[in-house]
Design a protein around this motif. Sequence first.
Motif, PDB file in Angstrom:
ATOM      1  N   LYS A  56       0.840  -1.201   0.000  1.00 56.57           N
ATOM      2  CA  LYS A  56       0.000   0.000   0.000  1.00 56.57           C
ATOM      3  C   LYS A  56       0.873   1.249   0.000  1.00 56.57           C
ATOM      4  N   GLU A  57       0.267   2.352  -0.386  1.00 54.69           N
ATOM      5  CA  GLU A  57       0.884   3.667  -0.236  1.00 54.69           C
ATOM      6  C   GLU A  57      -0.007   4.468   0.700  1.00 54.69           C
ATOM      7  N   ILE A  58       0.609   5.121   1.655  1.00 53.21           N
ATOM      8  CA  ILE A  58      -0.117   5.929   2.624  1.00 53.21           C
ATOM      9  C   ILE A  58       0.217   7.386   2.328  1.00 53.21           C
ATOM     10  N   VAL A  59      -0.819   8.188   2.142  1.00 49.73           N
ATOM     11  CA  VAL A  59      -0.657   9.600   1.814  1.00 49.73           C
ATOM     12  C   VAL A  59      -1.173  10.425   2.990  1.00 49.73           C
ATOM     13  N   LEU A  60      -0.327  11.318   3.503  1.00 54.84           N
ATOM     14  CA  LEU A  60      -0.704  12.234   4.572  1.00 54.84           C
ATOM     15  C   LEU A  60      -0.767  13.639   4.004  1.00 54.84           C
ATOM     16  N   ILE A  61      -1.881  14.333   4.246  1.00 55.84           N
ATOM     17  CA  ILE A  61      -2.081  15.686   3.727  1.00 55.84           C
ATOM     18  C   ILE A  61      -2.601  16.565   4.859  1.00 55.84           C
ATOM     19  N   VAL A  62      -1.839  17.590   5.229  1.00 56.24           N
ATOM     20  CA  VAL A  62      -2.294  18.559   6.226  1.00 56.24           C
ATOM     21  C   VAL A  62      -2.988  19.685   5.484  1.00 56.24           C
ATOM     22  N   THR A  63      -4.195  20.041   5.956  1.00 58.29           N
ATOM     23  CA  THR A  63      -4.967  21.089   5.287  1.00 58.29           C
ATOM     24  C   THR A  63      -5.461  22.116   6.295  1.00 58.29           C
ATOM     25  N   ARG A  64      -5.714  23.296   5.774  1.00 60.25           N
ATOM     26  CA  ARG A  64      -6.413  24.308   6.561  1.00 60.25           C
ATOM     27  C   ARG A  64      -7.902  23.949   6.557  1.00 60.25           C
ATOM     28  N   ILE A  65      -8.610  24.394   7.563  1.00 59.66           N
ATOM     29  CA  ILE A  65     -10.032  24.056   7.695  1.00 59.66           C
ATOM     30  C   ILE A  65     -10.815  24.394   6.425  1.00 59.66           C
ATOM     31  N   GLU A  66     -10.554  25.564   5.867  1.00 57.02           N
ATOM     32  CA  GLU A  66     -11.351  26.016   4.722  1.00 57.02           C
ATOM     33  C   GLU A  66     -11.119  25.210   3.446  1.00 57.02           C
ATOM     34  N   GLU A  67     -10.037  24.459   3.361  1.00 52.31           N
ATOM     35  CA  GLU A  67      -9.780  23.673   2.153  1.00 52.31           C
ATOM     36  C   GLU A  67      -9.987  22.171   2.362  1.00 52.31           C
ATOM     37  N   THR A  68     -10.267  21.764   3.573  1.00 53.41           N
ATOM     38  CA  THR A  68     -10.334  20.337   3.893  1.00 53.41           C
ATOM     39  C   THR A  68     -11.379  19.589   3.070  1.00 53.41           C
ATOM     40  N   ASP A  69     -12.594  20.088   2.985  1.00 55.17           N
ATOM     41  CA  ASP A  69     -13.647  19.368   2.253  1.00 55.17           C
ATOM     42  C   ASP A  69     -13.292  19.189   0.783  1.00 55.17           C
ATOM     43  N   ALA A  70     -12.794  20.226   0.153  1.00 57.08           N
ATOM     44  CA  ALA A  70     -12.443  20.135  -1.266  1.00 57.08           C
ATOM     45  C   ALA A  70     -11.311  19.140  -1.492  1.00 57.08           C
ATOM     46  N   VAL A  71     -10.313  19.169  -0.627  1.00 55.56           N
ATOM     47  CA  VAL A  71      -9.181  18.244  -0.770  1.00 55.56           C
ATOM     48  C   VAL A  71      -9.631  16.810  -0.500  1.00 55.56           C
ATOM     49  N   PHE A  72     -10.406  16.613   0.554  1.00 54.97           N
ATOM     50  CA  PHE A  72     -10.880  15.258   0.880  1.00 54.97           C
ATOM     51  C   PHE A  72     -11.696  14.695  -0.278  1.00 54.97           C
ATOM     52  N   ASN A  73     -12.613  15.475  -0.814  1.00 53.74           N
ATOM     53  CA  ASN A  73     -13.437  15.012  -1.934  1.00 53.74           C
ATOM     54  C   ASN A  73     -12.596  14.698  -3.166  1.00 53.74           C
ATOM     55  N   ALA A  74     -11.572  15.509  -3.420  1.00 53.38           N
ATOM     56  CA  ALA A  74     -10.682  15.270  -4.558  1.00 53.38           C
ATOM     57  C   ALA A  74      -9.897  13.974  -4.375  1.00 53.38           C
ATOM     58  N   VAL A  75      -9.458  13.704  -3.160  1.00 53.67           N
ATOM     59  CA  VAL A  75      -8.729  12.472  -2.850  1.00 53.67           C
ATOM     60  C   VAL A  75      -9.621  11.253  -3.065  1.00 53.67           C
ATOM     61  N   VAL A  76     -10.837  11.314  -2.573  1.00 53.47           N
ATOM     62  CA  VAL A  76     -11.778  10.206  -2.724  1.00 53.47           C
ATOM     63  C   VAL A  76     -12.029   9.921  -4.201  1.00 53.47           C
TER      64      VAL A  76
END
Length: 101
Positions: A56-76
Motif C-alpha cells: 500500500k501507499e499511505i498519503v498524509l495531507i495537512v490542510t487548513r479548515i477552509e480547504e479540507t472538504d475540497a481536498v478530501f473530496n478530490a482524494v476520494v
Amino acid sequence: MSNPNLITCIVQRGDADNVVDAAIAAGAEGATIYFGRGTGIRQQLGLAGRFIRPEKEIVLIVTRIEETDAVFNAVVKAARLEEKGRGFAFLHKLDRAVGFL
C-alpha cells in the motif's frame, strides 16, 4: 497553525501520485507518501485474496479548515474510493501543527 486537519489516505501501490496531484489541484500545499503493507481482508478471502496486493501507499495531507472538504473530496475521487477494495481515507482534527505553511 491552529486547528488544521490531517487527511490520511491508504491506496493501492502506484495510486498515490494521482491522489497527491488531485489534492494539490484542490488546494493542498503538499503531501507525504510512505509505503506499508495491508493485512486482514486478504487473509479472510482465502484463495481469492491472493489477487489483492498487500503493498500500500499511505498519503498524509495537512490542510487548513477552509480547504479540507475540497481536498478530501478530490482524494476520494482520484483514488476511486467509492469502489470496494480501492482504499481508505479518513480525517483527523489536529489541535496544532508547526512547520506547515
